[in-house]
Enzyme design. Structure first.
Site: not given
Ligand SMILES: CC(=O)N[C@H](C=O)[C@@H](O)[C@H](O)[C@H](O)CO
Ligand SMILES: CC(=O)C(=O)O
Length: 310
Positions: A147, A177
């Site tokens: 991740y 990811k």
């Molecule tokens: C920092 C964070 O939470 N990133 C999420 C996944 O990794 C994203 O899904 C964001 O929430 C999304 O891109 C909206 O900014």
């Molecule tokens: C956004 C995402 O991948 C997480 O919540 O870890």
């Protein structure tokens, strides 16, 4: 799910919702809402994979015991409904991460993901790979995902450097990811990717760019409530209708830039999900603050003005 091939043989593709953690108004984990949450995702959003106890699920604010109970409930309630449940097991320390990895294997998770520890930060790929390897040893047959989320961890190691040679170190390695904005690094991950690996993109605002570079799917928080629209983006892209794909991506950007200008964190995001889904997810946990109702209402209104009903 019992009729399906083991997860190790099923490449993870398409949309994966990074779930919020349901809490009671008193701030305790609320298992009762998990079944309804899963039905909402499959029936209303057309989302058939979940990534639990990640950033959106505020895993770093949960105890190991809570994470185990939650992971178990997600896996149980997802049986026969979701294609795959990926459990994020990364912690600040190796022992807790290993404990959660072993537990994920016992409860029948389809895969585990591990974030870089970020209190003592690895400064190069080498110690990070050693850490990931040690965690993977606790669940050696479970598909393993790295991740990558440098803006949150502050660990600025290229994901492509982590991937290089990792198949020899971690035979169960199944992908990454990738929640970063460095598209060159993403491209290098895709081009290095082995046939059964999945490169899953995690910056929802610019998914289309990642699809153009060959990402196999996406994990994100906004697929909890925009999954049905993003599924259309992906099918437009797959059909070669780039104009339509772009139209949907621009709508997502319009909503997210509106939200970001008003302050958009996990607390606001969770309240937005509650508003749009009607699920009872409760408040976030400190230090994340609950979102004032009006702030979230105006983002929900914006959502409805941009997107038609699914
Ligand atoms: C920092 C964070 O939470 N990133 C999420 C996944 O990794 C994203 O899904 C964001 O929430 C999304 O891109 C909206 O900014
Ligand atoms: C956004 C995402 O991948 C997480 O919540 O870890």
């Amino acid at each position: 799910m019992s009729l399906m091939a083991p997860a190790a043989e099923r490449k993870l593709t398409g949309l994966v919702a990074a779930t919020f953690t349901p809490l009671t108004t008193q701030g305790e984990i609320n298992l009762k809402e998990i079944g309804r949450y899963i039905d909402y995702l499959t029936e209303k959003q057309g989302v058939n994979n979940i990534f639990v106890n990640g950033t959106t699920g505020e895993s770093m604010s949960l105890s190991v015991a809570e994470r185990k109970i939650l992971a178990e409930e997600w896996c149980q309630k997802a049986k026969g409904k979701m294609d795959q449940v990926i459990v994020h097991v990364g912690c600040m320390n190796l022992k807790d991460s290993q404990e959660l990895a072993g537990h994920a294997a016992q409860i029948g998770a389809d895969g585990i993901a591990v974030i870089a520890p970020s209190f003592f930060k690895p400064s190069t790929a080498e110690p990070l790979k050693m850490f990931l390897h040690e965690v993977a040893l606790a669940a050696p047959t479970l598909p393993f995902y790295y991740y990558h989320i440098p803006a949150v961890t502050g660990v600025n190691v290229l994901a492509s450097d982590v991937l290089e040679g990792i198949e020899e170190l971690i035979p169960s390695f199944s992908g990454v990811k990738f929640s970063g904005v460095d598209l060159m690094d993403l491209g290098q991950c895709v081009s290095y990717s082995q046939p059964r690996w999945s490169v899953l993109y995690g910056v929802d605002e610019q998914l289309l760019a990642a699809l153009a570079l060959g990402a196999h799917g996406a994990v994100g928080s906004t697929y909890n409530y925009m999954g049905c629209h993003v599924n259309e983006l992906i099918s437009a892209f797959d059909k070669g209708d780039i104009v339509q794909a772009r139209r949907i991506q621009f709508k997502m950007q319009e909503l997210l830039s509106y939200a970001q200008k008003r302050g958009f964190d996990v607390g606001v995001n969770k309240q937005l999900m509650i508003e749009l889904s009607g699920l009872n997810l409760g408040p976030p946990r400190l230090p994340v603050m609950p979102c004032p109702h009006e702030q979230c209402l105006c983002i929900a209104q914006k959502y409805h003005s941009i997107f038609p009903e699914c």
